[in-house]
Design an enzyme around this catalytic site. Structure first.
Site, mmCIF file in Angstrom:
data_model
loop_
_atom_site.group_PDB
_atom_site.id
_atom_site.type_symbol
_atom_site.label_atom_id
_atom_site.label_comp_id
_atom_site.label_asym_id
_atom_site.label_seq_id
_atom_site.Cartn_x
_atom_site.Cartn_y
_atom_site.Cartn_z
ATOM 1 N N ARG A 215 28.777 -28.417 18.327
ATOM 2 C CA ARG A 215 28.403 -28.240 16.692
ATOM 3 C C ARG A 215 28.113 -29.603 15.845
ATOM 4 O O ARG A 215 27.649 -30.622 16.742
ATOM 5 C CB ARG A 215 29.754 -27.831 16.092
ATOM 6 C CG ARG A 215 30.868 -28.920 16.425
ATOM 7 C CD ARG A 215 32.085 -28.675 15.666
ATOM 8 N NE ARG A 215 32.943 -29.645 15.200
ATOM 9 C CZ ARG A 215 34.300 -29.861 14.946
ATOM 10 N NH1 ARG A 215 35.094 -28.786 15.415
ATOM 11 N NH2 ARG A 215 34.862 -30.919 14.638
ATOM 12 N N ILE A 217 26.376 -32.675 14.317
ATOM 13 C CA ILE A 217 25.242 -33.620 14.649
ATOM 14 C C ILE A 217 24.844 -33.378 15.998
ATOM 15 O O ILE A 217 23.473 -33.340 16.286
ATOM 16 C CB ILE A 217 25.663 -35.201 14.577
ATOM 17 C CG1 ILE A 217 25.774 -35.428 12.905
ATOM 18 C CG2 ILE A 217 24.534 -36.023 14.932
ATOM 19 C CD1 ILE A 217 26.438 -36.826 12.600
ATOM 20 N N ASP A 259 35.848 -32.228 29.183
ATOM 21 C CA ASP A 259 36.417 -33.254 28.541
ATOM 22 C C ASP A 259 35.948 -34.412 28.723
ATOM 23 O O ASP A 259 36.412 -34.867 29.959
ATOM 24 C CB ASP A 259 38.021 -32.980 28.266
ATOM 25 C CG ASP A 259 38.466 -34.153 27.388
ATOM 26 O OD1 ASP A 259 38.142 -35.081 27.300
ATOM 27 O OD2 ASP A 259 39.738 -33.791 26.997
ATOM 28 N N GLY A 288 32.456 -37.588 19.344
ATOM 29 C CA GLY A 288 33.435 -38.716 18.688
ATOM 30 C C GLY A 288 34.439 -37.980 17.916
ATOM 31 O O GLY A 288 34.201 -36.830 17.298
ATOM 32 N N LYS A 293 44.427 -43.215 9.614
ATOM 33 C CA LYS A 293 45.650 -43.641 9.358
ATOM 34 C C LYS A 293 45.782 -45.062 8.853
ATOM 35 O O LYS A 293 44.827 -45.945 9.533
ATOM 36 C CB LYS A 293 46.580 -43.489 10.224
ATOM 37 C CG LYS A 293 47.877 -42.471 10.325
ATOM 38 C CD LYS A 293 48.558 -42.235 9.255
ATOM 39 C CE LYS A 293 49.573 -41.127 9.227
ATOM 40 N NZ LYS A 293 49.264 -39.941 8.747
ATOM 41 N N TYR A 351 38.589 -46.162 14.270
ATOM 42 C CA TYR A 351 37.269 -45.887 14.311
ATOM 43 C C TYR A 351 36.078 -46.622 14.307
ATOM 44 O O TYR A 351 35.270 -46.929 14.859
ATOM 45 C CB TYR A 351 37.035 -44.780 13.161
ATOM 46 C CG TYR A 351 36.010 -43.851 13.216
ATOM 47 C CD1 TYR A 351 35.535 -42.890 13.986
ATOM 48 C CD2 TYR A 351 35.016 -44.072 12.165
ATOM 49 C CE1 TYR A 351 34.390 -42.275 13.845
ATOM 50 C CE2 TYR A 351 33.912 -43.518 11.943
ATOM 51 C CZ TYR A 351 33.327 -42.448 13.096
ATOM 52 O OH TYR A 351 32.297 -41.630 12.847
ATOM 53 N N LYS A 355 33.361 -47.891 16.735
ATOM 54 C CA LYS A 355 31.875 -47.713 16.461
ATOM 55 C C LYS A 355 31.227 -49.150 16.417
ATOM 56 O O LYS A 355 30.100 -49.219 16.823
ATOM 57 C CB LYS A 355 31.804 -47.280 15.028
ATOM 58 C CG LYS A 355 32.325 -45.714 15.276
ATOM 59 C CD LYS A 355 31.588 -44.802 16.110
ATOM 60 C CE LYS A 355 31.740 -43.159 16.291
ATOM 61 N NZ LYS A 355 31.165 -42.672 17.150
HETATM 62 P P1 NAD Z 1 32.050 -33.004 14.859
HETATM 63 O O1 NAD Z 1 33.527 -33.436 14.764
HETATM 64 O O2 NAD Z 1 31.536 -32.070 14.056
HETATM 65 O O3 NAD Z 1 31.766 -32.875 16.287
HETATM 66 C C1 NAD Z 1 31.840 -33.551 17.418
HETATM 67 C C2 NAD Z 1 31.835 -32.833 18.559
HETATM 68 O O4 NAD Z 1 32.397 -33.763 19.655
HETATM 69 C C3 NAD Z 1 32.924 -31.724 18.550
HETATM 70 O O5 NAD Z 1 32.061 -30.589 19.082
HETATM 71 C C4 NAD Z 1 33.746 -32.071 19.668
HETATM 72 O O6 NAD Z 1 34.370 -30.840 20.231
HETATM 73 C C5 NAD Z 1 33.137 -32.871 20.656
HETATM 74 N N1 NAD Z 1 34.110 -33.775 21.313
HETATM 75 C C6 NAD Z 1 35.184 -34.545 20.764
HETATM 76 N N2 NAD Z 1 35.869 -34.909 21.833
HETATM 77 C C7 NAD Z 1 35.245 -34.522 22.815
HETATM 78 C C8 NAD Z 1 35.548 -34.861 24.380
HETATM 79 N N3 NAD Z 1 36.800 -35.583 24.731
HETATM 80 N N4 NAD Z 1 34.850 -34.487 25.074
HETATM 81 C C9 NAD Z 1 33.693 -33.885 24.895
HETATM 82 N N5 NAD Z 1 33.249 -33.460 23.619
HETATM 83 C C10 NAD Z 1 34.119 -33.835 22.499
HETATM 84 O O7 NAD Z 1 31.425 -34.417 14.488
HETATM 85 P P2 NAD Z 1 30.046 -34.808 13.931
HETATM 86 O O8 NAD Z 1 30.266 -35.033 12.396
HETATM 87 O O9 NAD Z 1 28.918 -33.864 14.062
HETATM 88 O O10 NAD Z 1 29.884 -36.482 14.442
HETATM 89 C C11 NAD Z 1 28.875 -36.697 15.727
HETATM 90 C C12 NAD Z 1 29.181 -38.058 15.862
HETATM 91 O O11 NAD Z 1 28.469 -38.815 14.669
HETATM 92 C C13 NAD Z 1 30.533 -38.716 16.192
HETATM 93 O O12 NAD Z 1 30.381 -39.792 17.140
HETATM 94 C C14 NAD Z 1 30.801 -39.220 14.734
HETATM 95 O O13 NAD Z 1 31.870 -40.402 15.068
HETATM 96 C C15 NAD Z 1 29.434 -39.970 14.271
HETATM 97 N N6 NAD Z 1 29.360 -39.837 13.159
HETATM 98 C C16 NAD Z 1 29.471 -38.920 11.985
HETATM 99 C C17 NAD Z 1 29.286 -39.136 10.548
HETATM 100 C C18 NAD Z 1 29.322 -37.898 9.619
HETATM 101 O O14 NAD Z 1 29.242 -38.273 8.479
HETATM 102 N N7 NAD Z 1 29.473 -36.555 10.168
HETATM 103 C C19 NAD Z 1 29.127 -40.482 10.108
HETATM 104 C C20 NAD Z 1 28.945 -41.327 11.052
HETATM 105 C C21 NAD Z 1 28.997 -41.209 12.340
#
Ligand code: NAD
Length: 445
Positions: A215, A217, A259, A288, A293, A351, A355
């Site tokens: 799902r 990004i 996982d 991620g 918290k 976090y 990062k």
């Molecule tokens: P999201 O929560 O929508 O998707 C993250 C996906 O990672 C999920 O499908 C989840 O099941 C998977 N995942 C989590 N733990 C896992 C594990 N142990 N093994 C395998 N898969 C695992 O998050 P997103 O918003 O799509 O973010 C994607 C990346 O972008 C992340 O690294 C996040 O930190 C980074 N990010 C997002 C944003 C934002 O605004 N959405 C901003 C900065 C950075």
């Protein structure tokens, strides 16, 4: 989640209303057509500083495109490119001022300003290096002035031997794929592997792993890389297997429910890739989590679990892949950081640590990867419309969106396009880059 303010600001009635009330009116960004190969659109006006050594290279790059190149002035509106690499003194900087003063009015809505300079260590002498550093401040300020029109300003710095690598960042910045990349500095270095040049579908037949692909990004990354010709191995937690299968079935990718923090996961992933036959072209470490918290109340579990997903597993997977030659000679590693890791954020010490460490991984591995023909780069997304940001309280969410020079949040595809650029074989001179994909968010800017 959609941005209702942006939609209203770009509707007929909304435009009149917002303008009468003096409200900010962010412009809807033009993005790549997801079903069509890359095409560069529009016209370009180009300026050059005296004494530039890049003049011919840039001219050749532009001539190869479908862009309409203008002479000394532009009829209508388009993109502006300025080669500032010749500037070596405070007096000579007036050329930059003059070019933009005369031509900024010709910058299109959703247009691009691209300034090209030299990495200070590639300068002929310290005075030239000093002046070239000034370009950072210039594009960052200009980006703030033009953002309300949906236009962006970015800088490409050419390192020693990096002239041949200029094509890829120049084309990418001129494309609709770079819509949310703003006020960033890309460094073009000597290529680490041969440069192939299929600009329309650069990844045909390349196998790429995307973690967290069910799902958000990660799913967008999988879709964009498939559009560009890649075969995706999508990884996500077993609990999301159904979602992952749906995502992979849609693009003809392979689903690997795993996982990444589980015992032996890195070896399972490596063996799965080895079992597919061809070499692995890239690994995108996208999975991620957040566990927000205040530090005083953050439990061990909240700290440790996050660190294993966002960092520990990334290092173990790199270790397992780099112990083989799966990625050698043209492979790509991509880290997904966050502006939180650059600017810091309340409630996100865990976090932001993880990062920031992803940025450290890129900085420390870039040289050893280059020796094996591998590049490693990272994107640091800002506010991107996903389930992760939909969970943010309403007021903070609105602030996250509006606090960028483009006045809006990005879409998952914006992050995916930047990653698509970094993993394209043409980008083999892009190594050790960390770019924010945030529309120039004011956080930590
Ligand atoms: P999201 O929560 O929508 O998707 C993250 C996906 O990672 C999920 O499908 C989840 O099941 C998977 N995942 C989590 N733990 C896992 C594990 N142990 N093994 C395998 N898969 C695992 O998050 P997103 O918003 O799509 O973010 C994607 C990346 O972008 C992340 O690294 C996040 O930190 C980074 N990010 C997002 C944003 C934002 O605004 N959405 C901003 C900065 C950075």
């Amino acid at each position: 989640m959609s941005d209702k303010y942006l939609e209203l600001a770009n509707s007929g009635l909304g435009k009149k209303l917002f303008s009468a009330m003096g409200l900010p009116e962010p412009v809807a960004l033009v993005r790549e057509n997801p079903d069509a190969p890359h095409k560069l659109m529009g016209q370009v006006l180009r300026g050059v500083s005296h004494g530039s050594a890049l003049h011919d290279v840039i001219g050749e790059c532009l001539k190869e495109t479908e862009l309409q190149l203008c002479g000394s002035a532009m009829v209508g509106k388009g993109h502006l490119i300025y080669d500032a690499s010749g500037i070596s003194s405070a007096e000579e900087s007036s050329q930059l001022h003059e070019f933009f003063q005369q031509n900024l009015k010709a910058l299109a809505s959703n247009g691009r300003v691209i300034v090209i300079g030299l990495k200070p260590n590639a300068a002929r002498h310290s005075a030239q290096g000093t002046l070239q550093r000034g370009l950072h401040g210039f594009i960052k300020s200009l980006a703030k002035e033009i953002g309300r029109n949906g236009a962006t300003a970015n800088l490409i710095l050419v390192d020693k031997g990096g002239e041949v690598s200029l094509r890829a960042p120049l084309r990418f910045l001129l494309s609709a794929g770079s819509a949310f990349l703003n006020a960033q500095v890309l460094t073009a270095s000597r290529p680490v592997s041969p440069v192939e040049a299929d600009w329309e579908r650069p990844l045909v037949g390349k196998m790429i792993v995307v973690t967290g692909a069910a799902r958000g990004i990660g799913r967008a990354i999988a879709e964009v890389l498939t559009r560009d010709g890649a075969v995706i191995i999508g990884v996500d937690v077993p609990q999301s297997e159904a979602e992952l299968n749906t995502a992979m079935n849609k693009i003809g990718g392979l689903a690997l429910p795993l996982d990444i923090t589980s015992e032996g996961a890195a070896e399972v992933l490596r063996d799965f890739c080895l079992g597919q036959g061809p070499k692995l072209h890239a690994i995108i470490h996208n999975a991620g989590i957040t566990r927000d918290k205040m530090l005083s109340r953050m439990s061990d579990r909240q700290w440790n679990m996050l660190m294993q997903v966002n960092l520990g597993s990334v290092q173990r997977i790199n270790g397992a892949l780099l112990a083989t030659d799966l990625l050698d000679d043209g492979g790509k590693i991509i880290g997904v950081a966050s502006i939180s890791g650059i600017a810091g954020n309340v409630g996100q010490t865990n976090y932001a640590f993880s990062k920031s460490a992803i940025i450290g991984m890129v900085e420390t591995l870039a040289d050893s990867c280059a020796e094996r023909g591998i590049t490693i780069n990272a994107v640091a997304p800002g506010f991107i419309e996903t389930q992760m940001t939909a969970a943010i309280p309403f007021v903070t969410r609105q602030m996250g969106r509006r606090l960028s020079s483009l006045g809006q949040g990005g879409l998952p595809i914006d992050v995916a396009e930047v990653i698509g650029f970094f993993v394209s074989p043409q980008a083999s001179g892009m190594n050790g880059n960390i770019v924010r994909v945030c529309g120039q968010s004011l956080l930590g800017a």
